[in-house]
Design a protein around this motif. Structure first.
Motif, PDB file in Angstrom:
ATOM      1  N   ARG A  92      45.519  45.733  40.234  1.00 27.94           N
ATOM      2  CA  ARG A  92      45.104  46.611  41.338  1.00 27.94           C
ATOM      3  C   ARG A  92      46.204  46.685  42.388  1.00 27.94           C
ATOM      4  O   ARG A  92      46.403  47.712  43.009  1.00 27.94           O
ATOM      5  N   MET A  93      46.886  45.572  42.601  1.00 28.06           N
ATOM      6  CA  MET A  93      47.897  45.485  43.662  1.00 28.06           C
ATOM      7  C   MET A  93      49.263  45.998  43.230  1.00 28.06           C
ATOM      8  O   MET A  93      50.014  46.495  44.052  1.00 28.06           O
ATOM      9  N   ALA A  94      49.597  45.793  41.968  1.00 31.92           N
ATOM     10  CA  ALA A  94      50.955  46.096  41.518  1.00 31.92           C
ATOM     11  C   ALA A  94      50.942  46.810  40.162  1.00 31.92           C
ATOM     12  O   ALA A  94      51.690  46.452  39.257  1.00 31.92           O
ATOM     13  N   TYR A  95      50.083  47.820  40.035  1.00 28.34           N
ATOM     14  CA  TYR A  95      49.982  48.540  38.766  1.00 28.34           C
ATOM     15  C   TYR A  95      51.344  49.085  38.345  1.00 28.34           C
ATOM     16  O   TYR A  95      52.110  49.603  39.149  1.00 28.34           O
ATOM     17  N   ARG A  96      51.604  48.943  37.068  1.00 30.62           N
ATOM     18  CA  ARG A  96      52.797  49.517  36.475  1.00 30.62           C
ATOM     19  C   ARG A  96      52.527  49.656  34.984  1.00 30.62           C
ATOM     20  O   ARG A  96      51.977  48.762  34.362  1.00 30.62           O
ATOM     21  N   ARG A  97      52.878  50.787  34.450  1.00 32.67           N
ATOM     22  CA  ARG A  97      52.693  51.019  33.024  1.00 32.67           C
ATOM     23  C   ARG A  97      53.640  50.101  32.250  1.00 32.67           C
ATOM     24  O   ARG A  97      54.800  49.922  32.626  1.00 32.67           O
ATOM     25  N   CYS A  98      53.147  49.513  31.166  1.00 34.92           N
ATOM     26  CA  CYS A  98      53.993  48.661  30.323  1.00 34.92           C
ATOM     27  C   CYS A  98      55.054  49.534  29.665  1.00 34.92           C
ATOM     28  O   CYS A  98      54.749  50.614  29.157  1.00 34.92           O
ATOM     29  N   GLU A  99      56.284  49.080  29.682  1.00 34.43           N
ATOM     30  CA  GLU A  99      57.408  49.868  29.173  1.00 34.43           C
ATOM     31  C   GLU A  99      57.291  50.175  27.683  1.00 34.43           C
ATOM     32  O   GLU A  99      57.719  51.223  27.228  1.00 34.43           O
TER      33      GLU A  99
END
Length: 147
Positions: free
Chosen positions: A94-101
Motif C-alpha cells: 500500500r505504501m510503496a506499490y511497484r509492479r514487479c519487473e
C-alpha cells in the motif's frame, strides 16, 4: 521478520502505554526497564516523535510520552513507521506499490496470489492489534476468536 529496531520500538511504546497517555518517562528508565541500549533507544524515540506518536519534554520531570491512547496505536502502524512496507512483494504494498519487473500480469501471477492471501492475514492481525491489546494480553484471544 521484524527488525530489532521495530521490536525495541514496540517494547518502548508498551512501557509508555503502561505509564499512561501524557505521562512522561525518561529514556534511562525505559532503557533499563526494557533492556534496550540507551543510544539506540534515543534514536528510536526521536523517530517516533517526528512521526507523531510521542511528545517530549525537557527538565526534571521530562522525558517521552504517548500522544495518543494505546488503543489508537496499532502494531501495523508502528512496524510501517519503523521498518517500512509490510508487503512481501512490491506489487502488494500500500505504501510503496511497484509492479514487479519480471511480471507478465498481476491478475495471472500465481506467486502473487499466494503471497497476497498471506499478506492479508498478516496485516489483518497487525492492523487489528493495538498497544492496549498487547498490554492487556487480550490480542490473541480477540483476533483469533478464542474468547
Amino acid at each position: 521478520m521484524i527488525s530489532q529496531k521495530a521490536k525495541y520500538a514496540l517494547r518502548a511504546l508498551l512501557a509508555l502505554a503502561e505509564a499512561g497517555v501524557g505521562q512522561s518517562m525518561q529514556i534511562s528508565d525505559i532503557a533499563d526497564g526494557q533492556r534496550i541500549p540507551r543510544k539506540f533507544l534515543e534514536q528510536i524515540l526521536l523517530d517516533l516523535k517526528h512521526r507523531g506518536l510521542l511528545s517530549s519534554r525537557r527538565g526534571k520531570n521530562g522525558g517521552y510520552a504517548l500522544l495518543r491512547a494505546p488503543d489508537l496505536i496499532t502494531v501495523g502502524e508502528v512496524l510501517r513507521l519503523i521498518d517500512g512496507p509490510l508487503a512481501p512483494l512490491p506489487c502488494l504494498s500500500r505504501m510503496a506499490y511497484r509492479r514487479c519487473e519480471d511480471c507478465d500480469g498481476e491478475d495471472d501471477c500465481r506467486i502473487r496470489r499466494v503471497f497476497a492471501e498471506a499478506h492479508r492475514a498478516n496485516t489483518a492481525v497487525l492492523d487489528a492489534t493495538t498497544l492496549a491489546d498487547m498490554s492487556g494480553g487480550s490480542a490473541h484471544h480477540r483476533i483469533l476468536g478464542a474468547g
